[in-house]
Enzyme design. Structure first.
Site, PDB file in Angstrom:
ATOM      1  N   HIS A  31      12.938 -25.670  41.604  1.00 48.16           N
ATOM      2  CA  HIS A  31      13.708 -25.175  40.460  1.00 48.16           C
ATOM      3  C   HIS A  31      14.422 -23.861  40.755  1.00 48.16           C
ATOM      4  O   HIS A  31      15.246 -23.404  39.954  1.00 48.16           O
ATOM      5  CB  HIS A  31      12.811 -25.041  39.216  1.00 48.16           C
ATOM      6  N   ASP A  75       8.372 -30.258  42.293  1.00 48.64           N
ATOM      7  CA  ASP A  75       9.067 -28.974  42.340  1.00 48.64           C
ATOM      8  C   ASP A  75       8.866 -28.280  43.692  1.00 48.64           C
ATOM      9  O   ASP A  75       8.048 -27.362  43.827  1.00 48.64           O
ATOM     10  CB  ASP A  75       8.548 -28.092  41.201  1.00 48.64           C
ATOM     11  N   SER A 168       8.183 -17.471  41.161  1.00 51.99           N
ATOM     12  CA  SER A 168       8.384 -18.885  41.503  1.00 51.99           C
ATOM     13  C   SER A 168       8.578 -19.078  43.004  1.00 51.99           C
ATOM     14  O   SER A 168       9.273 -18.302  43.657  1.00 51.99           O
ATOM     15  CB  SER A 168       9.611 -19.438  40.771  1.00 51.99           C
TER      16      SER A 168
END
Length: 244
Positions: A31, A75, A168
């Site tokens: 992402h 992801d 992330s």
């Protein structure tokens, strides 16, 4: 641990973390691609635990997502670097966890990142946090994930501790075994009521190896063709001189 950065005017700004798995390859969260930054405007920075003291920066050559990537599902993303990193005391690769059936429940896992901290500021120094892994069924249900993905996630939770925006793609290491077990995917808020979800590396080994092998072979072939083209050009020039 690397910082994935985008060009912001004359400077570069951190927006995701990542882990070095080869001299020309970094793993991060899929992402991290949704921000829409052009490949030419992205780079990785490595060599220090302080963003302001990074010793090495390398532009991206390309990035690759699994065909079944969909938002926070599957992801994971491979970043290919324009030139290989030089490994040493402050820059090196991490080995990948290969046991897809490994149950981490109850294990202590370490996460790292330059994401937003408790006071809402983005730190210059790398933040390190240890949290226990929780049951995948509880995590998948709490985060509204389809059961088909529960074997592909590693989840952590401890009240008062959590990852946040900017973390992330950061690596997860469990039981101090120095193997990349996961990458941060998402959480319902920072220090929210549900576990943070991490992509389980062992579930994507085939995709990682196949992608790297395919692209590395292509690079070798392209370099060979480029070298042959140059050689033929030099030969033609020599022949023309002889004819004159």
């Amino acid at each position: 641990m690397v910082s994935l950065q985008y060009r912001n005017g004359a400077n570069f700004t951190h927006f995701c973390g990542g882990a070095i798995i080869d001299k020309s390859w970094v793993l991060t969260a899929g992402h991290c691609s949704i921000y829409g930054y052009k490949v030419k405007d992205q780079r990785i920075a490595a060599g220090s635990s302080f963003l302001s003291q990074m010793t090495t920066t390398v532009p991206l050559k390309n990035f690759y997502l699994p065909k079944n990537y969909s938002g926070v599902f599957n992801d994971i993303m491979l970043l290919q670097l324009q030139k290989p990193l030089k490994f040493g005391s402050t820059i090196n690769k991490i080995n990948l966890e290969t046991d897809i059936g490994k149950n981490y429940t109850g294990d202590m896992c370490t996460i790292t990142g330059w994401g937003v901290n408790g006071d809402g500021n983005s730190p210059d120094r790398l933040q390190i946090l240890s949290m226990p892994a929780v049951n995948k069924t509880y995590c998948g249900t709490a985060n509204f994930m389809p059961e088909t993905l529960w074997n592909n996630i590693l989840c952590l939770q401890e009240i008062g501790k959590d990852s946040c925006t900017g973390d992330s793609g950061g690596p997860v290491i469990c039981n101090n075994d120095n193997k990349l077990a996961g990458l941060l995917s998402f959480g319902l808020g920072c220090n929210g009521p549900t576990p943070s979800v991490h992509t389980k590396i062992a579930a994507y080994l085939d995709w990682i190896k196949d992608t790297m092998n395919t692209k590395n072979k292509k690079n070798t072939k392209d370099k060979k063709n480029k070298k042959n083209t140059k050689s033929k050009g030099k030969k033609s020039i020599k022949n023309n001189r002889n004819r004159n």
